[in-house]
Design a protein around this motif. Structure first.
Motif, PDB file in Angstrom:
ATOM      1  N   MET A 111       0.822  -1.208   0.000  1.00 20.10           N
ATOM      2  CA  MET A 111       0.000   0.000   0.000  1.00 20.10           C
ATOM      3  C   MET A 111       0.854   1.256   0.000  1.00 20.10           C
ATOM      4  O   MET A 111       0.425   2.264  -0.504  1.00 20.10           O
ATOM      5  N   ALA A 112       2.044   1.154   0.620  1.00 16.52           N
ATOM      6  CA  ALA A 112       2.927   2.317   0.705  1.00 16.52           C
ATOM      7  C   ALA A 112       4.334   1.830   1.056  1.00 16.52           C
ATOM      8  O   ALA A 112       4.501   0.714   1.551  1.00 16.52           O
ATOM      9  N   ASP A 113       5.330   2.676   0.809  1.00 16.69           N
ATOM     10  CA  ASP A 113       6.687   2.355   1.228  1.00 16.69           C
ATOM     11  C   ASP A 113       6.703   2.203   2.746  1.00 16.69           C
ATOM     12  O   ASP A 113       5.874   2.794   3.447  1.00 16.69           O
ATOM     13  N   GLY A 114       7.644   1.445   3.272  1.00 18.02           N
ATOM     14  CA  GLY A 114       7.734   1.282   4.714  1.00 18.02           C
ATOM     15  C   GLY A 114       8.893   0.408   5.116  1.00 18.02           C
ATOM     16  O   GLY A 114       9.783   0.116   4.319  1.00 18.02           O
ATOM     17  N   LYS A 115       8.842  -0.007   6.374  1.00 21.98           N
ATOM     18  CA  LYS A 115       9.886  -0.864   6.928  1.00 21.98           C
ATOM     19  C   LYS A 115       9.213  -1.981   7.722  1.00 21.98           C
ATOM     20  O   LYS A 115       8.343  -1.724   8.559  1.00 21.98           O
ATOM     21  N   VAL A 116       9.634  -3.214   7.466  1.00 22.12           N
ATOM     22  CA  VAL A 116       9.090  -4.365   8.175  1.00 22.12           C
ATOM     23  C   VAL A 116       9.531  -4.275   9.634  1.00 22.12           C
ATOM     24  O   VAL A 116      10.722  -4.158   9.923  1.00 22.12           O
ATOM     25  N   VAL A 117       8.563  -4.301  10.536  1.00 21.05           N
ATOM     26  CA  VAL A 117       8.848  -4.254  11.962  1.00 21.05           C
ATOM     27  C   VAL A 117       9.190  -5.655  12.450  1.00 21.05           C
ATOM     28  O   VAL A 117      10.196  -5.858  13.116  1.00 21.05           O
ATOM     29  N   GLN A 118       8.319  -6.613  12.120  1.00 22.58           N
ATOM     30  CA  GLN A 118       8.562  -7.990  12.537  1.00 22.58           C
ATOM     31  C   GLN A 118       7.737  -8.964  11.711  1.00 22.58           C
ATOM     32  O   GLN A 118       6.739  -8.599  11.113  1.00 22.58           O
ATOM     33  N   VAL A 119       8.208 -10.199  11.683  1.00 21.26           N
ATOM     34  CA  VAL A 119       7.551 -11.309  10.992  1.00 21.26           C
ATOM     35  C   VAL A 119       7.536 -12.464  11.990  1.00 21.26           C
ATOM     36  O   VAL A 119       8.578 -12.785  12.568  1.00 21.26           O
ATOM     37  N   TYR A 120       6.365 -13.072  12.210  1.00 26.22           N
ATOM     38  CA  TYR A 120       6.293 -14.136  13.207  1.00 26.22           C
ATOM     39  C   TYR A 120       5.081 -15.026  12.959  1.00 26.22           C
ATOM     40  O   TYR A 120       4.179 -14.673  12.205  1.00 26.22           O
ATOM     41  N   ALA A 121       5.056 -16.189  13.635  1.00 22.18           N
ATOM     42  CA  ALA A 121       3.933 -17.115  13.529  1.00 22.18           C
ATOM     43  C   ALA A 121       2.677 -16.431  14.058  1.00 22.18           C
ATOM     44  O   ALA A 121       2.708 -15.770  15.101  1.00 22.18           O
ATOM     45  N   PHE A 122       1.562 -16.595  13.332  1.00 21.68           N
ATOM     46  CA  PHE A 122       0.298 -15.928  13.673  1.00 21.68           C
ATOM     47  C   PHE A 122      -0.642 -16.940  14.314  1.00 21.68           C
ATOM     48  O   PHE A 122      -0.620 -17.117  15.515  1.00 21.68           O
ATOM     49  N   TYR A 123      -1.444 -17.629  13.550  1.00 20.80           N
ATOM     50  CA  TYR A 123      -2.309 -18.665  14.098  1.00 20.80           C
ATOM     51  C   TYR A 123      -2.740 -19.638  13.013  1.00 20.80           C
ATOM     52  O   TYR A 123      -2.688 -19.327  11.835  1.00 20.80           O
ATOM     53  N   LEU A 124      -3.142 -20.831  13.464  1.00 21.68           N
ATOM     54  CA  LEU A 124      -3.589 -21.909  12.583  1.00 21.68           C
ATOM     55  C   LEU A 124      -2.615 -22.160  11.425  1.00 21.68           C
ATOM     56  O   LEU A 124      -3.006 -22.345  10.278  1.00 21.68           O
ATOM     57  N   GLY A 125      -1.316 -22.112  11.745  1.00 20.36           N
ATOM     58  CA  GLY A 125      -0.284 -22.443  10.763  1.00 20.36           C
ATOM     59  C   GLY A 125       0.109 -21.326   9.815  1.00 20.36           C
ATOM     60  O   GLY A 125       0.830 -21.572   8.854  1.00 20.36           O
ATOM     61  N   THR A 126      -0.348 -20.109  10.069  1.00 20.43           N
ATOM     62  CA  THR A 126       0.012 -18.986   9.202  1.00 20.43           C
ATOM     63  C   THR A 126       0.952 -18.030   9.934  1.00 20.43           C
ATOM     64  O   THR A 126       1.165 -18.142  11.137  1.00 20.43           O
TER      65      THR A 126
ATOM     66  N   LYS B 290       8.265 -13.298   1.800  1.00 22.22           N
ATOM     67  CA  LYS B 290       9.233 -12.690   0.882  1.00 22.22           C
ATOM     68  C   LYS B 290      10.054 -11.589   1.542  1.00 22.22           C
ATOM     69  O   LYS B 290      10.911 -10.976   0.900  1.00 22.22           O
ATOM     70  N   VAL B 291       9.779 -11.280   2.814  1.00 19.06           N
ATOM     71  CA  VAL B 291      10.483 -10.220   3.532  1.00 19.06           C
ATOM     72  C   VAL B 291      10.875 -10.714   4.921  1.00 19.06           C
ATOM     73  O   VAL B 291      10.393 -11.730   5.391  1.00 19.06           O
ATOM     74  N   LYS B 292      11.727  -9.931   5.579  1.00 19.11           N
ATOM     75  CA  LYS B 292      12.134 -10.238   6.949  1.00 19.11           C
ATOM     76  C   LYS B 292      12.185  -8.940   7.756  1.00 19.11           C
ATOM     77  O   LYS B 292      12.123  -7.846   7.189  1.00 19.11           O
ATOM     78  N   GLY B 293      12.304  -9.061   9.062  1.00 21.20           N
ATOM     79  CA  GLY B 293      12.340  -7.906   9.946  1.00 21.20           C
ATOM     80  C   GLY B 293      13.407  -6.898   9.572  1.00 21.20           C
ATOM     81  O   GLY B 293      14.484  -7.265   9.101  1.00 21.20           O
ATOM     82  N   ASN B 294      13.080  -5.616   9.740  1.00 18.08           N
ATOM     83  CA  ASN B 294      13.968  -4.472   9.467  1.00 18.08           C
ATOM     84  C   ASN B 294      14.227  -4.225   7.990  1.00 18.08           C
ATOM     85  O   ASN B 294      15.031  -3.358   7.646  1.00 18.08           O
ATOM     86  N   GLN B 295      13.552  -4.938   7.112  1.00 12.23           N
ATOM     87  CA  GLN B 295      13.740  -4.760   5.670  1.00 12.23           C
ATOM     88  C   GLN B 295      12.895  -3.586   5.178  1.00 12.23           C
ATOM     89  O   GLN B 295      11.735  -3.445   5.537  1.00 12.23           O
ATOM     90  N   GLU B 296      13.479  -2.733   4.355  1.00 10.28           N
ATOM     91  CA  GLU B 296      12.733  -1.653   3.703  1.00 10.28           C
ATOM     92  C   GLU B 296      11.904  -2.260   2.579  1.00 10.28           C
ATOM     93  O   GLU B 296      12.384  -3.152   1.865  1.00 10.28           O
ATOM     94  N   VAL B 297      10.654  -1.788   2.436  1.00 11.79           N
ATOM     95  CA  VAL B 297       9.778  -2.286   1.375  1.00 11.79           C
ATOM     96  C   VAL B 297       9.219  -1.107   0.582  1.00 11.79           C
ATOM     97  O   VAL B 297       9.127   0.011   1.087  1.00 11.79           O
ATOM     98  N   LYS B 298       8.849  -1.371  -0.646  1.00  9.15           N
ATOM     99  CA  LYS B 298       8.308  -0.355  -1.545  1.00  9.15           C
ATOM    100  C   LYS B 298       6.842  -0.649  -1.850  1.00  9.15           C
ATOM    101  O   LYS B 298       6.421  -1.811  -1.862  1.00  9.15           O
ATOM    102  N   ARG B 299       6.100   0.386  -2.136  1.00  5.59           N
ATOM    103  CA  ARG B 299       4.696   0.235  -2.507  1.00  5.59           C
ATOM    104  C   ARG B 299       4.592  -0.732  -3.695  1.00  5.59           C
ATOM    105  O   ARG B 299       5.337  -0.617  -4.662  1.00  5.59           O
ATOM    106  N   GLY B 300       3.703  -1.706  -3.590  1.00  7.95           N
ATOM    107  CA  GLY B 300       3.508  -2.679  -4.654  1.00  7.95           C
ATOM    108  C   GLY B 300       4.401  -3.898  -4.571  1.00  7.95           C
ATOM    109  O   GLY B 300       4.214  -4.857  -5.317  1.00  7.95           O
ATOM    110  N   GLN B 301       5.375  -3.889  -3.678  1.00  6.90           N
ATOM    111  CA  GLN B 301       6.284  -5.022  -3.535  1.00  6.90           C
ATOM    112  C   GLN B 301       5.547  -6.224  -2.943  1.00  6.90           C
ATOM    113  O   GLN B 301       4.737  -6.087  -2.032  1.00  6.90           O
ATOM    114  N   LEU B 302       5.847  -7.409  -3.415  1.00  4.41           N
ATOM    115  CA  LEU B 302       5.281  -8.637  -2.872  1.00  4.41           C
ATOM    116  C   LEU B 302       5.916  -8.921  -1.518  1.00  4.41           C
ATOM    117  O   LEU B 302       7.129  -9.043  -1.413  1.00  4.41           O
TER     118      LEU B 302
END
Length: 109
Positions: free
Chosen positions: A1-16, A39-51
């Motif tokens: 939706m917009a440029d940003g920075k990944v804060v964190q990536v972690y297990a959510f629920y029901l295997g996702t 496709k991303v990890k914590g502290n990674q910069e991301v761009k709008r439209g990036q998968l």
């Protein structure tokens, strides 16, 4: 939706998994992500439209969807967390916002 920075990536629920991104003017939680589709990890910069990842399938259910939450505050999810147990009805911080306008804007631009 917009440029940003990944804060964190972690297990959510029901295997996702979940990806939390600080987009500057809002924080987004993208949930129900396929664990092998990240496709991303914590502290990674991301761009709008990036998968960021692929939609996962909830274990035990026959459906899949993108779980999206948006927060208006710049308080980091690491500081307070986005889920607050004991805060009915949705167990979320008070700055949870309706994402409709932001989704419309992202699609129309």
């Amino acid at each position: 939706m917009a440029d940003g920075k990944v804060v964190q990536v972690y297990a959510f629920y029901l295997g996702t998994w979940v990806i939390e991104v600080d987009h500057g003017s809002f924080i987004a939680r993208y949930g129900e992500v396929k664990p092998t589709g990240l496709k991303v990890k914590g502290n990674q910069e991301v761009k709008r439209g990036q998968l960021l990842g692929q939609v996962g399938k909830l274990q035990g259910l026959k459906s899949s969807m993108l779980h999206l939450e948006m927060y208006s505050s710049n308080k980091s999810p690491r500081d307070e967390g986005l889920t607050l147990r004991g805060r009915p009805p949705y167990q979320r911080r008070s700055d949870l916002m309706d994402p409709t306008a932001s989704i419309d804007k992202a699609v129309m631009e």
